[in-house]
Write a protein that holds these residues in place. Structure first.
Motif, short mmCIF file in Angstrom:
data_model
loop_
_atom_site.label_atom_id
_atom_site.label_comp_id
_atom_site.label_asym_id
_atom_site.label_seq_id
_atom_site.Cartn_x
_atom_site.Cartn_y
_atom_site.Cartn_z
N ALA A 1 -55.05 41.85 6.42
CA ALA A 1 -54.44 40.53 6.48
C ALA A 1 -55.33 39.57 5.68
O ALA A 1 -56.54 39.80 5.57
CB ALA A 1 -54.34 40.06 7.93
N ARG A 2 -54.73 38.54 5.14
CA ARG A 2 -55.49 37.61 4.30
C ARG A 2 -56.73 37.06 5.02
O ARG A 2 -57.83 37.03 4.47
CB ARG A 2 -54.54 36.47 3.89
CG ARG A 2 -55.13 35.52 2.91
CD ARG A 2 -54.17 34.35 2.67
NE ARG A 2 -54.81 33.42 1.76
CZ ARG A 2 -54.36 33.11 0.56
NH1 ARG A 2 -53.24 33.60 0.12
NH2 ARG A 2 -55.04 32.29 -0.21
N ASP A 3 -56.55 36.65 6.29
CA ASP A 3 -57.67 36.09 7.07
C ASP A 3 -58.78 37.10 7.31
O ASP A 3 -59.96 36.76 7.35
CB ASP A 3 -57.17 35.62 8.45
CG ASP A 3 -56.41 34.32 8.32
OD1 ASP A 3 -56.42 33.75 7.21
OD2 ASP A 3 -55.79 33.90 9.32
N GLU A 4 -58.35 38.35 7.52
CA GLU A 4 -59.31 39.41 7.79
C GLU A 4 -60.20 39.66 6.57
O GLU A 4 -61.41 39.87 6.68
CB GLU A 4 -58.50 40.67 8.11
CG GLU A 4 -59.27 41.83 8.61
CD GLU A 4 -58.34 43.04 8.85
OE1 GLU A 4 -57.16 43.01 8.41
OE2 GLU A 4 -58.82 43.99 9.45
N LEU A 5 -59.59 39.58 5.39
CA LEU A 5 -60.33 39.75 4.15
C LEU A 5 -61.40 38.65 4.04
O LEU A 5 -62.56 38.91 3.74
CB LEU A 5 -59.35 39.69 2.97
CG LEU A 5 -59.91 39.67 1.56
CD1 LEU A 5 -60.79 40.88 1.28
CD2 LEU A 5 -58.76 39.62 0.55
N ASN A 6 -60.98 37.44 4.35
CA ASN A 6 -61.89 36.30 4.35
C ASN A 6 -63.06 36.55 5.31
O ASN A 6 -64.23 36.37 4.95
CB ASN A 6 -61.09 35.07 4.81
CG ASN A 6 -61.73 33.79 4.35
OD1 ASN A 6 -62.93 33.75 4.10
ND2 ASN A 6 -60.93 32.74 4.24
N GLN A 7 -62.73 37.01 6.53
CA GLN A 7 -63.77 37.24 7.55
C GLN A 7 -64.74 38.35 7.14
O GLN A 7 -65.95 38.22 7.31
CB GLN A 7 -63.12 37.62 8.88
CG GLN A 7 -62.53 36.44 9.62
CD GLN A 7 -61.52 36.89 10.67
OE1 GLN A 7 -61.52 38.04 11.09
NE2 GLN A 7 -60.64 35.99 11.06
N ASP A 8 -64.19 39.44 6.62
CA ASP A 8 -65.06 40.57 6.25
C ASP A 8 -66.02 40.17 5.12
O ASP A 8 -67.20 40.53 5.13
CB ASP A 8 -64.23 41.78 5.82
CG ASP A 8 -63.67 42.53 7.01
OD1 ASP A 8 -63.90 42.10 8.16
OD2 ASP A 8 -62.99 43.55 6.80
N PHE A 9 -65.50 39.43 4.16
CA PHE A 9 -66.33 38.96 3.05
C PHE A 9 -67.43 38.05 3.60
O PHE A 9 -68.61 38.18 3.22
CB PHE A 9 -65.46 38.16 2.07
CG PHE A 9 -65.47 38.68 0.66
CD1 PHE A 9 -66.62 39.22 0.11
CD2 PHE A 9 -64.34 38.60 -0.15
CE1 PHE A 9 -66.64 39.68 -1.20
CE2 PHE A 9 -64.35 39.05 -1.46
CZ PHE A 9 -65.50 39.59 -1.98
#
Ligand code: SAM
Length: 232
Positions: free
Chosen positions: A181-189
């Motif tokens: 999910a877009r938010d998850e990508l943000n969080q992992d980065f």
């Protein structure tokens, strides 16, 4: 997919694998690379999971030094051949997870495109840490991942029964593949020590989903998430 399965695809890579820097249809990768601050002289590129070297072929000339990391020996052999005329490349037949120990934090730009696909959250975390370990502070990372929002859009367009896809895992021909999910990508980065600058869609042709385009499909192309972040 494991290393052996990737090796088996080496000969048919162009046909069977979505090589996003070649296939994407709206020049997003080009725009994102342009936003990364690559020094005019002495820039270092690290391509993590470089496949058959398409990004290096397209963008390698902007860097003084290039490092290609790829754990499938038959695939990296093809990358070496294809990139024989690119100056300043060194190759590591190695996992993304351990590349930091070999390479150190040297990249002005680290790219990792459609490589973080494993179902295990712990293994994915090790890959994110590997990306951080090769990127110098103030350097950038460009990451492309499969999108769970795109997967749901595809199912809806094709009138398929909506699947649960717990934890973003999607069954592709019997193999589970992580979709973000877009938010998850943000969080992992962010967890890996990056400040995200931009996330967008890298559209690719329906043929990569095994479908012929129709007017309805053409109006709604599938996409991967592409994200640019700075190492802080
Ligand atoms: C979908 S292909 C993408 C290749 C390339 N980045 C591109 O965009 O064309 C994924 C590649 O990552 C490699 N790969 C997958 N997991 C890896 C890992 N843990 N370490 C190194 N390479 C890996 C595979 O062998 C394969 O060549």
């Amino acid at each position: 997919m494991n290393r052996k399965e990737w090796n088996n695809l080496a000969g048919t890579f162009e046909k069977n694998v979505c090589d996003i820097s070649r296939e994407e249809t709206a020049d997003q990768i080009k725009r994102y690379v342009a936003r990364a601050k690559i020094p005019k002289r002495g820039g270092v590129l690290v391509d993590m999971g470089c496949g058959i070297g398409t990004f290096i072929l397209q963008y390698g000339h902007r860097f003084a030094e290039i490092v290609g990391v790829e754990y499938a020996s038959s695939i990296i052999a093809r990358a070496k051949k294809r990139c024989a005329d690119v100056a300043g490349v060194t190759w590591h037949t190695a996992g993304v997870e351990a590349a930091g120990k070999r390479i150190g934090p040297r990249a002005d730009l680290t790219v990792c495109m459609n490589v973080i696909t494993v179902p295990s959250a712990a293994k994915r975390r090790a890959m994110w840490d590997g990306i951080a370990a090769v990127t110098k502070h103030g350097g950038h990372a460009l990451v492309v991942v499969a999108s769970i929002e795109a997967e749901r859009m595809i199912e809806k367009l094709l009138d398929e029964e909506p699947a649960d896809h717990a934890n973003g895992l999607v069954d592709h021909d019997g193999a589970l593949q992580k979709h973000f999910a877009r938010d998850e990508l943000n969080q992992d980065f962010s967890r890996a020590g990056f400040a995200v600058k931009k996330i967008g869609k890298a559209f690719y042709p329906w043929s990569k989903e095994g479908l012929r385009s129709t007017p309805k499909l053409r109006a709604n192309p599938p996409w991967d998430w592409v994200a640019l972040a700075e190492r802080v």
